[in-house]
Every structure is written in structure tokens, then in C-alpha cells.
Design a protein around this motif. Sequence first.
Motif, PDB file in Angstrom:
ATOM      1  N   MET A  77       0.840  -1.132   0.035  1.00 50.85           N
ATOM      2  CA  MET A  77       0.129   0.141  -0.013  1.00 50.85           C
ATOM      3  C   MET A  77       0.841   1.341  -0.110  1.00 50.85           C
ATOM      4  O   MET A  77       1.918   1.226   0.618  1.00 50.85           O
ATOM      5  N   TYR A  78       0.417   2.142  -0.674  1.00 47.28           N
ATOM      6  CA  TYR A  78       1.297   3.623  -0.761  1.00 47.28           C
ATOM      7  C   TYR A  78       0.499   4.861  -0.308  1.00 47.28           C
ATOM      8  O   TYR A  78      -0.765   4.693  -0.141  1.00 47.28           O
ATOM      9  N   LEU A  79       1.161   5.550   0.127  1.00 48.57           N
ATOM     10  CA  LEU A  79       0.576   6.947   0.322  1.00 48.57           C
ATOM     11  C   LEU A  79       1.455   7.993  -0.432  1.00 48.57           C
ATOM     12  O   LEU A  79       2.391   8.339   0.034  1.00 48.57           O
ATOM     13  N   GLN A  80       0.869   8.590  -1.381  1.00 45.85           N
ATOM     14  CA  GLN A  80       1.721   9.674  -2.103  1.00 45.85           C
ATOM     15  C   GLN A  80       1.198  10.824  -1.496  1.00 45.85           C
ATOM     16  O   GLN A  80       0.142  11.256  -1.425  1.00 45.85           O
ATOM     17  N   MET A  81       2.105  11.964  -0.849  1.00 50.19           N
ATOM     18  CA  MET A  81       1.846  12.947  -0.181  1.00 50.19           C
ATOM     19  C   MET A  81       2.567  14.114  -0.921  1.00 50.19           C
ATOM     20  O   MET A  81       3.806  14.139  -1.078  1.00 50.19           O
ATOM     21  N   SER A  82       1.833  14.981  -1.351  1.00 47.15           N
ATOM     22  CA  SER A  82       2.174  16.244  -2.059  1.00 47.15           C
ATOM     23  C   SER A  82       1.787  17.613  -1.465  1.00 47.15           C
ATOM     24  O   SER A  82       0.952  17.649  -0.657  1.00 47.15           O
ATOM     25  N   SER A  83       2.543  18.631  -1.733  1.00 45.01           N
ATOM     26  CA  SER A  83       2.043  19.908  -1.139  1.00 45.01           C
ATOM     27  C   SER A  83       1.984  19.710   0.408  1.00 45.01           C
ATOM     28  O   SER A  83       1.100  20.252   1.176  1.00 45.01           O
ATOM     29  N   LEU A  84       3.037  19.086   0.611  1.00 45.51           N
ATOM     30  CA  LEU A  84       3.251  18.718   2.140  1.00 45.51           C
ATOM     31  C   LEU A  84       3.355  20.098   3.055  1.00 45.51           C
ATOM     32  O   LEU A  84       3.822  21.323   2.610  1.00 45.51           O
ATOM     33  N   LYS A  85       2.695  20.221   4.307  1.00 45.52           N
ATOM     34  CA  LYS A  85       2.665  21.379   5.252  1.00 45.52           C
ATOM     35  C   LYS A  85       3.205  20.988   6.614  1.00 45.52           C
ATOM     36  O   LYS A  85       3.065  19.790   7.054  1.00 45.52           O
ATOM     37  N   PRO A  86       3.964  21.914   7.246  1.00 46.28           N
ATOM     38  CA  PRO A  86       4.310  21.638   8.522  1.00 46.28           C
ATOM     39  C   PRO A  86       3.230  20.816   9.654  1.00 46.28           C
ATOM     40  O   PRO A  86       3.766  19.896  10.421  1.00 46.28           O
ATOM     41  N   GLU A  87       2.018  21.026   9.357  1.00 43.79           N
ATOM     42  CA  GLU A  87       1.012  20.329  10.251  1.00 43.79           C
ATOM     43  C   GLU A  87       0.959  19.054   9.713  1.00 43.79           C
ATOM     44  O   GLU A  87       0.063  18.504  10.492  1.00 43.79           O
ATOM     45  N   ASP A  88       1.599  18.346   8.574  1.00 45.42           N
ATOM     46  CA  ASP A  88       1.409  17.167   8.214  1.00 45.42           C
ATOM     47  C   ASP A  88       2.735  16.415   8.895  1.00 45.42           C
ATOM     48  O   ASP A  88       2.562  14.985   8.860  1.00 45.42           O
ATOM     49  N   THR A  89       3.195  17.002   9.607  1.00 44.63           N
ATOM     50  CA  THR A  89       4.320  16.343  10.564  1.00 44.63           C
ATOM     51  C   THR A  89       3.869  15.242  11.680  1.00 44.63           C
ATOM     52  O   THR A  89       2.934  15.738  12.354  1.00 44.63           O
ATOM     53  N   ALA A  90       4.073  14.133  11.539  1.00 45.46           N
ATOM     54  CA  ALA A  90       3.500  13.213  12.578  1.00 45.46           C
ATOM     55  C   ALA A  90       4.282  11.749  12.340  1.00 45.46           C
ATOM     56  O   ALA A  90       5.127  11.607  11.367  1.00 45.46           O
ATOM     57  N   VAL A  91       4.002  10.676  13.017  1.00 47.38           N
ATOM     58  CA  VAL A  91       4.205   9.531  12.808  1.00 47.38           C
ATOM     59  C   VAL A  91       3.209   8.715  12.123  1.00 47.38           C
ATOM     60  O   VAL A  91       2.252   8.962  12.449  1.00 47.38           O
ATOM     61  N   TYR A  92       3.408   8.177  10.881  1.00 47.45           N
ATOM     62  CA  TYR A  92       2.468   7.576   9.930  1.00 47.45           C
ATOM     63  C   TYR A  92       2.309   6.152  10.096  1.00 47.45           C
ATOM     64  O   TYR A  92       3.483   5.379   9.967  1.00 47.45           O
ATOM     65  N   TYR A  93       1.149   5.804  10.334  1.00 45.71           N
ATOM     66  CA  TYR A  93       1.037   4.330  10.739  1.00 45.71           C
ATOM     67  C   TYR A  93      -0.016   3.613   9.600  1.00 45.71           C
ATOM     68  O   TYR A  93      -0.881   4.505   9.097  1.00 45.71           O
ATOM     69  N   CYS A  94       0.357   2.471   9.307  1.00 44.45           N
ATOM     70  CA  CYS A  94      -0.302   1.981   8.243  1.00 44.45           C
ATOM     71  C   CYS A  94      -1.291   0.598   8.857  1.00 44.45           C
ATOM     72  O   CYS A  94      -0.670   0.261  10.178  1.00 44.45           O
ATOM     73  N   LYS A  95      -2.539   0.396   8.564  1.00 44.60           N
ATOM     74  CA  LYS A  95      -3.206  -0.588   8.983  1.00 44.60           C
ATOM     75  C   LYS A  95      -4.148  -1.499   8.236  1.00 44.60           C
ATOM     76  O   LYS A  95      -4.628  -1.090   7.116  1.00 44.60           O
ATOM     77  N   LEU A  96      -4.064  -2.747   8.600  1.00 46.75           N
ATOM     78  CA  LEU A  96      -4.908  -3.541   7.816  1.00 46.75           C
ATOM     79  C   LEU A  96      -6.191  -4.380   8.572  1.00 46.75           C
ATOM     80  O   LEU A  96      -5.860  -4.584   9.739  1.00 46.75           O
ATOM     81  N   SER A  97      -7.308  -4.072   8.154  1.00 46.92           N
ATOM     82  CA  SER A  97      -8.285  -4.587   8.817  1.00 46.92           C
ATOM     83  C   SER A  97      -9.378  -5.628   7.929  1.00 46.92           C
ATOM     84  O   SER A  97      -9.229  -5.617   6.678  1.00 46.92           O
ATOM     85  N   GLN A  98      -9.053  -6.957   8.492  1.00 47.92           N
ATOM     86  CA  GLN A  98      -9.702  -8.233   7.841  1.00 47.92           C
ATOM     87  C   GLN A  98     -10.466  -9.058   8.878  1.00 47.92           C
ATOM     88  O   GLN A  98      -9.741  -9.187   9.680  1.00 47.92           O
ATOM     89  N   ARG A  99     -11.310  -9.351   8.506  1.00 52.28           N
ATOM     90  CA  ARG A  99     -12.175 -10.380   9.642  1.00 52.28           C
ATOM     91  C   ARG A  99     -12.185  -9.939  10.875  1.00 52.28           C
ATOM     92  O   ARG A  99     -12.061 -10.556  11.708  1.00 52.28           O
ATOM     93  N   SER A 100     -12.790  -8.511  10.919  1.00 49.91           N
ATOM     94  CA  SER A 100     -12.894  -7.992  12.383  1.00 49.91           C
ATOM     95  C   SER A 100     -11.917  -7.910  13.087  1.00 49.91           C
ATOM     96  O   SER A 100     -11.902  -7.445  14.339  1.00 49.91           O
TER      97      SER A 100
END
Length: 114
Positions: A77-100
Motif C-alpha cells: 500500500m502506498y501514500l503519495q503525499m504532495s504539497s506537504l505542510k508543517p502540520e502534516d508532521t507526524a508518525v504515520y501508521y499503516c493498518k490492515l483490517s480483515q475479518r474484524s
Amino acid sequence: VQLQASGGGLVHAGGSLRLSCATSGSIFGANVMAWYRQAPGKQREFVAFIISNGAANYADTVKGRFTISRDNAKKLMYLQMSSLKPEDTAVYYCKLSQRSVDYWGQGTQVTVSS
């Protein structure tokens, strides 16, 4: 199921980054993958999700700037981030949800300087 997020880094405001999330283990066809982020001192917040057929949705704060995508064959999975702002500063986590059940990756730091 394991998830590994990568691609974070330091970028100037207005710049771009692409995050990746690699998955392994028993991944079923019907699932939802998502990105969340957590800034210092704040709660984790939703960024975007994408379901197996490619339909996606975004938080208002990133709509028009971020694009989520996935490669089911490669279990990525990908996240293409453009026009980034200082408020986008964070730790980014990915999540998978399946079968509850939700599975989380370890997070990747994105820092946007002004």
C-alpha cells in the motif's frame, strides 16, 4: 499478519514524499487498508483508507494533496503525499483490517519543515 511502513523523512513545506506499507502473512481478498498519523501530543487520526476494489476515502485535511493506492499482487500500500505542510508532521501508521481484526505497522516519521 505483519505490516512494515517505510518512506518517511524530512522534507520542506511544499515538497512530496511517498510512504509504503508492506504486508506479509495471511492476507485475505476482502480487507481495508488505511493510513493514520499521530503528531506529538495529539491523538492518532485517520488519514485515508482504501478497500480491496480500490475505492478510497480521505480526511478533509489531506484531500486533494494525498493519494492512497495499493498493489494487491505485491501486498503493498502506498501514500503519495504532495504539497506537504508543517502540520502534516507526524508518525504515520499503516493498518490492515480483515475479518474484524485490525493489524498495525510500526510507523514511519514524516517531518515537514517550514
